[in-house]
Design a protein around this motif. Structure first.
Motif, PDB file in Angstrom:
ATOM      1  N   SER A 235       0.813  -1.224   0.000  1.00 35.07           N
ATOM      2  CA  SER A 235       0.000   0.000   0.000  1.00 35.07           C
ATOM      3  C   SER A 235       0.843   1.269   0.000  1.00 35.07           C
ATOM      4  CB  SER A 235      -0.977  -0.007   1.178  1.00 35.07           C
ATOM      5  OG  SER A 235      -2.011  -0.947   0.929  1.00 35.07           O
TER       6      SER A 235
ATOM      7  N   ARG B 218     -13.626   5.371   1.915  1.00 43.40           N
ATOM      8  CA  ARG B 218     -12.812   5.884   0.808  1.00 43.40           C
ATOM      9  C   ARG B 218     -13.199   7.308   0.416  1.00 43.40           C
ATOM     10  NH1 ARG B 218     -14.223   1.916  -3.843  1.00 43.40           N
ATOM     11  NH2 ARG B 218     -16.243   2.343  -2.902  1.00 43.40           N
TER      12      ARG B 218
ATOM     13  N   ARG C   8      -5.995   4.765  -0.539  1.00 47.06           N
ATOM     14  CA  ARG C   8      -5.567   3.387  -0.760  1.00 47.06           C
ATOM     15  C   ARG C   8      -6.169   2.535   0.358  1.00 47.06           C
ATOM     16  NH1 ARG C   8      -1.628   6.655  -0.934  1.00 47.06           N
ATOM     17  NH2 ARG C   8      -0.543   5.902   0.907  1.00 47.06           N
TER      18      ARG C   8
ATOM     19  N   THR D 187     -16.516   3.806  -7.674  1.00 55.28           N
ATOM     20  CA  THR D 187     -15.164   3.247  -7.582  1.00 55.28           C
ATOM     21  C   THR D 187     -14.283   3.826  -8.693  1.00 55.28           C
ATOM     22  OG1 THR D 187     -16.000   1.238  -6.555  1.00 55.28           O
ATOM     23  CG2 THR D 187     -13.848   1.072  -7.599  1.00 55.28           C
TER      24      THR D 187
ATOM     25  N   GLU E 213     -11.006   6.611  -7.822  1.00 58.70           N
ATOM     26  CA  GLU E 213      -9.627   6.178  -8.067  1.00 58.70           C
ATOM     27  C   GLU E 213      -8.968   5.716  -6.769  1.00 58.70           C
ATOM     28  OE1 GLU E 213      -7.261   9.085 -10.127  1.00 58.70           O
ATOM     29  OE2 GLU E 213      -8.151   8.571 -12.068  1.00 58.70           O
TER      30      GLU E 213
ATOM     31  N   ARG F 137      -7.324   3.128  -4.669  1.00 61.45           N
ATOM     32  CA  ARG F 137      -6.620   1.910  -5.074  1.00 61.45           C
ATOM     33  C   ARG F 137      -6.743   0.815  -4.024  1.00 61.45           C
ATOM     34  NH1 ARG F 137      -0.338   2.067  -5.427  1.00 61.45           N
ATOM     35  NH2 ARG F 137      -0.397   0.837  -3.512  1.00 61.45           N
TER      36      ARG F 137
ATOM     37  N   ASP G  14      -5.635  -2.659  -2.431  1.00 63.85           N
ATOM     38  CA  ASP G  14      -4.596  -3.667  -2.343  1.00 63.85           C
ATOM     39  C   ASP G  14      -5.105  -4.784  -1.452  1.00 63.85           C
ATOM     40  OD1 ASP G  14      -2.474  -2.069  -3.661  1.00 63.85           O
ATOM     41  OD2 ASP G  14      -2.669  -0.802  -1.882  1.00 63.85           O
TER      42      ASP G  14
END
Ligand SMILES: [Zn+2]
Ligand SMILES: [Zn+2]
Length: 343
Positions: free
Chosen positions: A162, A255, A260, A279, A283, A285, A287
């Motif tokens: 991350s 988010r 991330r 989503t 953007e 991300r 992991d």
């Protein structure tokens, strides 16, 4: 040797079993300390069902080399070592790329994941491949060394995957053993705000003592609102180190654009929904991270040796092997954090 043998779910028996003998390129280690992981507890209690009996759990060991097999050159009798619980071939496509935890010939000593499960370290001795052993720095206690594997997992998730940066505002969902190690790694890496979210008051207090800048009880409701009151711009990084699907759902909800988020703790197979367009435009991300690698193990040893992370700060209980049943009871209590077994 004495070993804690799991004969069936909820049937953990302390008994004498033959001491393992090393084969070619194998080493037998006298176990001095082994972390008690939730994975072990889930196997003992039948919370996870992928267990073949009899089974010796315990996959976070450190100890002393007792006997080496033919062909072993990296360690000798008497060496103090840390054991990586996930064995790998070193030759397959994944191993050559450094992703030994994807190895097509993987095995685990006492853990979960690969289909090849070998006896673990809730025993006086354990056997593994020579290449799974790393030298234990003399300055590290065996108890600290036993936490190398979970600490390496925390480093791999937070830093390697991350890519946490200095100053990042980080939220950690679930501050049990692995969550606290993520917190210690994030602290060492220079987190800005560092928010611990956990329903256990004991866990929240522990997180605050270890450097969390705030702690939030999800049991009080409106968790997102309360986190956003502390972080009006939202988190740079959220790590789910909890396990329950609700934590993953909360993470998706936390988010903002560019966050991330790491699906790190859950290992069960529940589902969660994502809004496609949201989503896309966030953007954010995603992991995920599981297991460990030789690189992560070495990084964890370095973090401890340089004093950047003191893993013993999360240890709340220690038991000799003969008292492993007490350790199992403690594992089920909310007031424990890391439990260590000393065979
Ligand atoms: Zn574990
Ligand atoms: Zn391989």
């Amino acid at each position: 040797m004495l070993a804690a043998v799991l004969k069936d779910f909820d049937k953990l028996v302390l008994e004498e079993v033959p001491t393992p003998e090393p084969g070619m390129n194998e080493v037998v280690v006298r176990v001095r300390a082994c972390g008690f992981c939730a994975t072990d507890y889930k196997a003992i209690k039948g919370i996870r069902r992928n267990v073949t009996f009899p089974f010796i759990a315990g996959h976070e060991p450190a100890g002393v080399v007792a006997k080496v097999g033919i062909g072993v050159s990296n360690v000798k009798e008497g060496d103090e070592v840390i054991c990586q619980p996930s064995g790998y071939c070193g030759l397959c496509m994944h191993c050559r790329a450094g992703n030994t935890h994807y190895c097509t010939h993987a095995f685990t000593t006492g853990g979960d994941g690969p289909t090849d499960v070998r006896p673990g370290a809730f025993a006086e001795y354990m056997k593994t491949d020579a290449k799974c052993l790393l030298p234990k720095p003399a300055s590290l206690s065996f108890d600290a060394a036993a936490l190398t594997e979970p600490l390496s997992g925390a480093w791999k998730g937070v830093i390697q995957y991350s890519e946490m940066k200095v100053g990042d505002d980080v939220v950690i969902l679930g501050v049990g053993g692995i969550g606290l190690l993520c917190l210690l790694v994030a602290k060492a890496a220079g987190a800005g705000h560092l928010i611990a979210v956990d329903p256990s008051a004991h866990a929240r207090e522990h997180a605050l003592r270890l450097g969390a800048t705030a702690a939030v009880d999800p049991g009080e409701g409106r968790t997102k609102e309360r986190i956003y009151r502390i972080l009006p711009h939202g988190p740079d990084l959220v790590v789910e180190a909890a396990g329950p699907i609700e934590a993953v759902r909360l993470m998706a909800d936390l988010r903002r654009r560019g966050t991330r988020w790491n699906v790190f703790g859950i290992t069960t197979h529940e589902t969660f929904k994502l809004d496609g367009g949201l989503t896309h435009f966030l953007e954010a991300r995603m992991d995920a991270s599981f297991g460990t690698t030789p690189l992560a193990m070495q990084k964890a040893i370095r973090l401890m040796e340089r004093g950047l992370v003191d893993p013993e700060a999360i240890v709340t209980h220690r038991f000799p092997l003969a008292e492993i049943h007490n350790a199992v009871v403690v594992m089920g209590r909310p007031d424990r954090n890391k439990v260590i077994v000393n065979p």
